[in-house]
Scaffold this active site. Structure first.
Site, PDB file in Angstrom:
ATOM      1  N   GLN A   1      51.291  36.620  37.291  1.00 29.16           N
ATOM      2  CA  GLN A   1      50.501  35.465  36.482  1.00 29.16           C
ATOM      3  C   GLN A   1      51.791  34.527  36.410  1.00 29.16           C
ATOM      4  OE1 GLN A   1      47.666  34.368  36.332  1.00 29.16           O
ATOM      5  NE2 GLN A   1      46.387  36.289  36.919  1.00 29.16           N
TER       6      GLN A   1
ATOM      7  N   HIS B   1      47.814  34.938  45.977  1.00 28.10           N
ATOM      8  CA  HIS B   1      46.628  34.270  45.866  1.00 28.10           C
ATOM      9  C   HIS B   1      46.924  33.516  44.574  1.00 28.10           C
ATOM     10  CE1 HIS B   1      43.831  36.858  43.534  1.00 28.10           C
ATOM     11  NE2 HIS B   1      44.657  37.657  43.920  1.00 28.10           N
TER      12      HIS B   1
ATOM     13  N   CYS C   1      39.219  40.446  37.349  1.00 30.90           N
ATOM     14  CA  CYS C   1      38.982  41.763  38.080  1.00 30.90           C
ATOM     15  C   CYS C   1      38.075  42.867  37.582  1.00 30.90           C
ATOM     16  CB  CYS C   1      40.512  42.362  38.208  1.00 30.90           C
ATOM     17  SG  CYS C   1      41.598  41.232  38.539  1.00 30.90           S
TER      18      CYS C   1
HETATM   19  N1  PLP Z   1      48.664  41.762  37.841  1.00 26.36           N
HETATM   20  C1  PLP Z   1      48.029  40.693  37.051  1.00 26.36           C
HETATM   21  C2  PLP Z   1      48.636  40.237  36.013  1.00 26.36           C
HETATM   22  C3  PLP Z   1      46.825  40.023  37.568  1.00 26.36           C
HETATM   23  O1  PLP Z   1      46.265  38.958  36.900  1.00 26.36           O
HETATM   24  C4  PLP Z   1      46.392  40.435  38.844  1.00 26.36           C
HETATM   25  C5  PLP Z   1      45.004  39.734  39.325  1.00 26.36           C
HETATM   26  O2  PLP Z   1      44.304  39.171  38.675  1.00 26.36           O
HETATM   27  C6  PLP Z   1      46.867  41.615  39.622  1.00 26.36           C
HETATM   28  C7  PLP Z   1      48.226  42.326  39.197  1.00 26.36           C
HETATM   29  C8  PLP Z   1      46.472  42.195  41.034  1.00 26.36           C
HETATM   30  O3  PLP Z   1      46.728  41.165  41.995  1.00 26.36           O
HETATM   31  P1  PLP Z   1      45.854  41.215  43.332  1.00 26.36           P
HETATM   32  O4  PLP Z   1      44.564  40.476  43.102  1.00 26.36           O
HETATM   33  O5  PLP Z   1      46.643  40.594  44.241  1.00 26.36           O
HETATM   34  O6  PLP Z   1      45.456  42.613  43.657  1.00 26.36           O
END
Ligand code: PLP
Length: 367
Positions: free
Chosen positions: A167, A188, A309
């Site tokens: 982030q 992304h 997520c």
């Molecule tokens: N770490 C943090 C702090 C995130 O906010 C996210 C996704 O929201 C991830 C890891 C995971 O990344 P990815 O979406 O590329 O799997």
């Protein structure tokens, strides 16, 4: 109705430079592992991108391992490590907290900032067997962790440090994290495509691959490289540094909105700690986060409930719970995250809709 996108911590619009680089890479035929000319052309794309990503953090390109995203990079850091003890803060992303079953959780304070004394105590005098995983910036609240202080404690104990900088990338300078033993990025979140990320690993760190097979990525991540995605990540990384320089400007939108929301009865979380300039987590008393997200969506505004997520689940955010907020209150919090293209008008429209939703909820409760 034009949609106002206020969910940049979930994912960002594809950067024009990333789109152009990906489009060009689509026409390159070779496998980067092939020795012929076509293979070498694909290899060049991957290595150029590696340089772009390395420059974003200020490290040697040889330290960059491309992965299939931030989740995979976090899993590689925690599962591939030779450490036998892993400590992580209570507010880490699920891709850290669920990467293994034996993590020792380090508590945070009411703002979600890691308890440094607890970390020191838990590591003990000899931490040579330990890996500490702490995020640079929280995806839900934007709260920044004191990484320099964490790094000092970790070094003193002889342990290793992993920083999830997913982030932080594109939102603040990353040079300060170049001393971490491992650092996670996800394309992304800073204008690149989803499904590609990187783990940046210090020289000589023992790390076993979790995706096994061929010898790609210095034997740390098997599988033919995602040349198109990597090209997009490299181009986005090259521009993310410039974006990070102007990112602080979003604080004006966020702070104005925050003041008005608090005046209107909103509960703001993490306000007492340094935060990313773009992020605001706000609770609306008496209205579930799900209801709010749907109502905002109907009004043409994209926001999220807790972390993207874990959307689809109604459970309150583990981040807010770790900050000592009770479950019922945490279930009323939504996240607003500004990004490229957002204006003060977007913040004002959000506020109007927030007040409408609150007003409707009040009148239906009174009915
Ligand atoms: N770490 C943090 C702090 C995130 O906010 C996210 C996704 O929201 C991830 C890891 C995971 O990344 P990815 O979406 O590329 O799997």
């Amino acid at each position: 109705m034009t949609t106002i996108y206020l969910d940049h911590n979930a994912t960002t619009p594809l950067d024009d430079g990333a789109r152009a680089a990906m489009s060009a890479a689509m026409d390159v035929l070779g496998n980067p592992s092939s020795v012929h000319g076509a293979g070498r052309a694909a290899r060049r794309i991957v290595e150029d991108a590696r340089e772009g990503v390395a420059a974003l953090v200020g490290v040697d390109p040889a330290r960059v391992i491309f992965t299939g995203g931030g989740t995979e990079a976090n899993n590689l850091a925690l599962r591939g490590t030779a450490a036998t003890r892993v400590l992580a803060s209570a507010v880490e992303h699920p891709s850290v907290l669920k990467a293994r079953d034996d993590i020792d959780i380090v508590p945070v304070d009411e703002n979600g900032v890691l308890d440094l004394a607890a970390l020191e105590r838990m590591l003990g005098a000899d931490g040579a067997d330990a890996l500490v995983s702490v995020m640079a910036a929280n995806n839900e609240t934007g709260v920044l962790q004191p990484i320099a202080a964490v790094a000092e404690i970790v070094r003193k104990a002889g342990a290793r440090l992993h920083v999830d900088a997913v982030q932080a990338a594109g939102k603040m300078p990353l040079d300060g994290f170049s001393g971490a033993d491992m650092l996670t990025l996800s394309a992304h979140k800073f204008g690149g495509p989803a499904g590609v990320g990187a783990l940046i690993v210090v020289d000589g760190l023992p790390l076993q691959p979790i995706v096994r097979g061929g010898g790609q990525e210095r034997r740390r991540r098997a599988g033919t490289e995602n040349v198109v995605g990597i090209a997009g990540m490299g181009a986005a990384a090259s521009r993310a540094r410039a974006h990070a320089e102007t990112f602080a400007d979003f604080a004006a939108n966020r702070d104005m909105l925050e003041r008005d929301l608090i005046a209107a009865g909103g509960m703001v979380y993490g306000q007492g700690a340094p935060r990313l300039a773009n992020t605001l987590t706000v609770g609306m008393p008496g209205v579930s986060a799900e209801t709010q997200v749907m109502a905002f969506d109907l009004a043409g505004i994209a926001v999220s409930a807790g972390s993207a997520c874990s959307s689809g689940k109604v459970e309150p955010s583990h981040v807010l719970l770790a900050m000592g907020i009770d479950g019922a209150e945490a279930a009323q919090a939504i996240r607003v995250s500004f990004g490229q293209g957002n204006t003060m008008d977007d913040a004002r429209r959000f506020l109007r809709v927030w007040n409408d939703i609150r007003g409707r909820a009040g009148s239906s409760a009174a009915a």
